[in-house]
Design an enzyme around this catalytic site. Sequence first.
Site, PDB file in Angstrom:
ATOM      1  CG  HIS A 161      -2.124  -0.852   1.087  1.00 57.69           C
ATOM      2  ND1 HIS A 161      -2.108  -2.177   1.426  1.00 57.69           N
ATOM      3  CD2 HIS A 161      -3.382  -0.588   0.628  1.00 57.69           C
ATOM      4  CE1 HIS A 161      -3.310  -2.698   1.192  1.00 57.69           C
ATOM      5  NE2 HIS A 161      -4.102  -1.762   0.712  1.00 57.69           N
ATOM      6  CE  LYS A 165      -3.898  -0.501   4.794  1.00 53.96           C
ATOM      7  NZ  LYS A 165      -5.162   0.120   5.213  1.00 53.96           N
TER       8      LYS A 165
END
Length: 274
Positions: A161, A165
């Site tokens: 990600h 995040k």
Amino acid sequence: MLKIAVVGVAGRMGQALIQAIVGEQGVDSENERQMVLSAAIQRPGSSLLGVDAGELAGVGRVDVPVIATLSEADFDLLIDFTTIESSLNNLEFCRVNGKSMVIGTTGFSEHEKQFLIQAGKSIPIVFAANMSVGMNLCFHLLKQMSQVLAQDSDIEIIETHHRHKVDSPSGTALRLGEVIADTLGRDLNDCAVYGRQGISEPRDRNTIGFSTVRGGDVVGDHTVLFASDGERVELTHKASSRMTFAKGALRAADWLQGKPANCYDMEDVLGLRD
Ligand code: NAD
């Protein structure tokens, strides 16, 4: 015509949802969904109150001003990707006023999920921590893959990600692990291994390994690897834009029309329930 309200319209998903709904309204085909953006809500005190929701989302004027409360809104169904507190408040409003809901907010505790199940006794709800159609198909395929491959395979879940995040592994990676563990009759709490470093025993075949990668602007990549002697099988899903979650939410909204009260998930929407 399904009148849809979106809450949290200044957020990343709120913007994607408005873009998706306005896109659907503009599609001129036999398959055109009969839905319209009828209300756009942001938190009270926001500097965006009164701004046109379409202009806010960069899709041109739609003559829907951003408002502060659900009680001011005219709608049949609410799409909610906000926060747990906000979603639970909105759930209560919709339950009392007989409105349908599509809820994409993540992070509910098991206790909080019970509020959704209870409300599902009064109103139709779709709740899913991942609304991507492709990822929900992956959850389904993974059951069959686990049944066939797990006996001889080491199972690893790798997720990537964007750098912003903060939680890891992702909720989707954990869900992939749960699907595998449930299928094999294991408890994920007992068999998950999160990251590795240094010297360890040889790998235990009954474990499920998780690896996390963070960097750049990656929206979300997930791979489940089944590695055995002689072959590797990989199931990979790559989200390239939040539009996949928004489109999944609209599919859920469309499917929910006319359904009896219940708390459904994307397996129901996609007809994948065993
Ligand atoms: P974000 O922070 O960009 O947006 C959230 C928005 O909700 C903000 O605009 C915020 O001001 C607004 N908000 C919060 N409380 C409010 C209230 N009481 N009234 C009105 N508006 C309120 O977050 P995001 O990236 O859009 O994600 C939102 C949620 O959706 C998160 O829980 C995220 O994990 C989840 N999510 C789910 C999926 C899925 O497929 N289910 C996909 C992406 C994100």
